[in-house]
Design an enzyme around this catalytic site. Structure first.
Site, PDB file in Angstrom:
ATOM      1  N   SER A 251      33.089   8.833  39.038  1.00 50.38           N
ATOM      2  CA  SER A 251      33.218   9.168  37.906  1.00 50.38           C
ATOM      3  C   SER A 251      34.157  10.207  37.381  1.00 50.38           C
ATOM      4  CB  SER A 251      31.986  10.113  36.860  1.00 50.38           C
ATOM      5  OG  SER A 251      31.763  10.765  38.272  1.00 50.38           O
ATOM      6  N   LYS A 252      34.967  10.052  36.495  1.00 48.64           N
ATOM      7  CA  LYS A 252      36.280  11.160  36.678  1.00 48.64           C
ATOM      8  C   LYS A 252      36.062  12.104  36.543  1.00 48.64           C
ATOM      9  CE  LYS A 252      38.008   8.121  32.857  1.00 48.64           C
ATOM     10  NZ  LYS A 252      38.752   8.458  31.154  1.00 48.64           N
ATOM     11  N   ARG A 253      34.316  12.320  35.782  1.00 45.42           N
ATOM     12  CA  ARG A 253      34.471  13.894  35.993  1.00 45.42           C
ATOM     13  C   ARG A 253      33.905  14.459  37.538  1.00 45.42           C
ATOM     14  NH1 ARG A 253      29.297  15.293  35.650  1.00 45.42           N
ATOM     15  NH2 ARG A 253      28.457  13.199  35.042  1.00 45.42           N
TER      16      ARG A 253
END
Ligand code: GLU
Length: 481
Positions: A251-253
């Protein structure tokens, strides 16, 4: 039978590293078998799909050297390759299922479906459509369809089980009663993912589907659809997802996911490919570094490991550094220039300085900063220096540096060894640790406590300019009193 593979990204965001990962396997397998690799754009989500993302996907794959044999850009025998342009095909196929009774029209409103869902939740029953419209007389449904908003649903036979083989996991069996009467055409006439995906994979002659394991729950519906059409499903191989360190889906996070980011950072395409391949595949033994041709020669879908790899940027950095060092100097210079990582440097000048940097580069984007001292005086980092010389008398360090500056100028062009000897003798004569003097020189000339080798750096900066930087630092070390 010709091997036909595909990747089917949705152009709803920056090109995703997962698309590259899945593309790599599909492309390699088609290539190994002299087959075809298709890039199909799944843009049926009209609200979120953007043409610029499609362009970025194509560009990012081209950057990696993954060139589809068929795509919206190059066309091919099954064009168009954008699902938004294939509406008539899906409508026609839905019609076939309606005619054979394997699909039906559903007029239930979203309010009714929401209320049904609430009821099912309250009763802790299985969620899903209750089949109300299945009971409609087809002729009556046909008549209402002309004026009423509706969807087309798959008529799932709720008895028995559906089975399929996943090449990596073996047989998967699902109870049909758990499968919902899947919507195939939405009320705006657009197909759902399931409908478009199955129709296209069949019409485009796809022989093996390699895609992320998150799609496994959809396969029973797809297998039912193949059956409803009277088609034979292709082989399925669901590859492990790329995962964050906590094992959640990448995920981007927690990780950069955009391929644009990897290019901007100066990862070499061959390093990213090698790293991505390692997420699901290994040649025999402990070999971790290989080139893409070796991968293509040896890749075997059935040998993809399903053991949840972790996407570890430290590992990618290591692979990238190794690949950088494997480049011939001229090629490294060319990549730095063409990638925009060496603004203001000529290739000739780069060739002269790269021997000092290629050992230290992790990403191509490191170069400009690491080599800045060769183009301009860099503010010396006193935090790198002062802790190292805290036991020394600053006056002594300053005097030694000033003398060293004279020495460097006087001995400009001399070989490294005698100069180093002379600098050691100079430190000793002033009662200074050799390390303190060298650290002072290094911070003065390069700005940092960690840098490429000192004397070659001094030669590249030029003896006079180096001496000037050393004197300047020396002056700062003696408190003005
Ligand atoms: N459009 C789907 C995606 O974006 C394709 C999944 C598949 O390969 O079937 O991942």
């Amino acid at each position: 039978m010709t091997v036909v593979t595909r990747v089917a990204p949705s152009p709803t965001g920056d090109p995703h590293v997962g698309t590259a990962y899945v593309s790599l396997f599909n492309w390699a397998w088609a290539k190994r078998n002299g087959g075809r690799f298709i890039l199909r754009i799944e843009d049926t989500d009209r609200a979120r799909s953007r043409p610029e993302h499609e362009v970025q996907i194509l560009e990012a794959l081209a950057w990696l050297g993954i060139v589809p044999d068929e795509s919206p850009a190059v066309g091919g025998p099954y064009a168009p390759y954008r699902q938004s342009e294939r509406g008539a095909l899906y409508a026609e196929h839905a019609q076939r299922l309606l005619a054979s009774g394997r699909a039906y029209r559903c007029f239930c409103t979203s309010e009714r479906l929401a209320a049904l869902r609430e009821e099912q939740k309250a009763a802790k029953a299985d969620l899903g459509y209750d089949g109300l419209c299945r009971a409609l007389d087809p002729a009556e449904a046909e008549r209402r369809a002309a004026s009423e908003e509706h969807v087309v649903r798959l008529a799932v036979d709720k008895a028995g089980t559906t089975r399929f083989i996943d090449l990596l996991r073996g047989e998967i069996v699902i109870e049909n009663r758990t499968v919902d009467d899947q919507v195939l055409l939405k009320s705006d006439g657009m197909p759902t993912y399931h409908m478009a995906n199955v129709v296209d994979d069949h019409l485009m002659g796809v022989t093996i589907i390699m895609r992320a394991e998150e799609w496994i729950p959809s396969v029973p519906k797809h297998v039912m659809l193949y059956d409803a059409f009277g088609w034979t499903p292709p082989t399925f191989a669901h590859v492990p997802l790329l995962r964050n360190a906590d094992k959640s889906k990448i995920s981007k996070r927690k990780n950069p996911t955009s391929l644009l980011w990897y290019r901007e950072q100066g990862y070499l395409p061959e390093a990213l490919l090698n790293f991505l391949a390692l997420q699901g595949w290994r040649p025999d033994g402990d070999v971790e570094l290989f080139d893409v041709d070796t991968f293509v020669e040896r890749f075997e879908p059935s040998r993809i490991s399903t053991g949840g790899p972790v996407f570890d940027l430290t590992k990618l950095d290591w692979v990238n550094g190794e690949k950088i060092r494997a480049l011939a100097p001229g090629e490294l210079a060319r990549r730095l220039v063409s990638g925009g990582f060496a603004a203001g440097w000529t290739e000739e000048r780069l060739l002269a300085v790269l021997p000092l940097f290629r050992e230290r580069l992790v990403r191509l984007s490191d170069f400009a900063d690491q080599a800045r001292y060769l183009r301009e005086a860099v503010e010396p980092c006193l935090d790198d220096l002062l802790p190292k010389i805290k036991k020394e008398d600053p006056g002594v360090v300053a005097a030694a540096l000033a003398e060293a500056a004279d020495l460097l100028e006087a001995r400009a062009g001399q070989a490294d060894e005698p100069r180093e000897e002379a600098l050691r003798a100079l430190a000793a004569s002033r009662g200074l640790k050799v390390g303190s003097l060298f650290m002072g020189l290094r911070v003065a000339v390069t700005g940092r406590g960690a840098s490429p080798p000192l004397l070659p750096s001094i030669d590249l900066v030029g003896a006079a300019e180096s001496a000037r930087r050393v004197r300047e630092l020396a002056a700062r070390l003696v408190p003005a009193c």
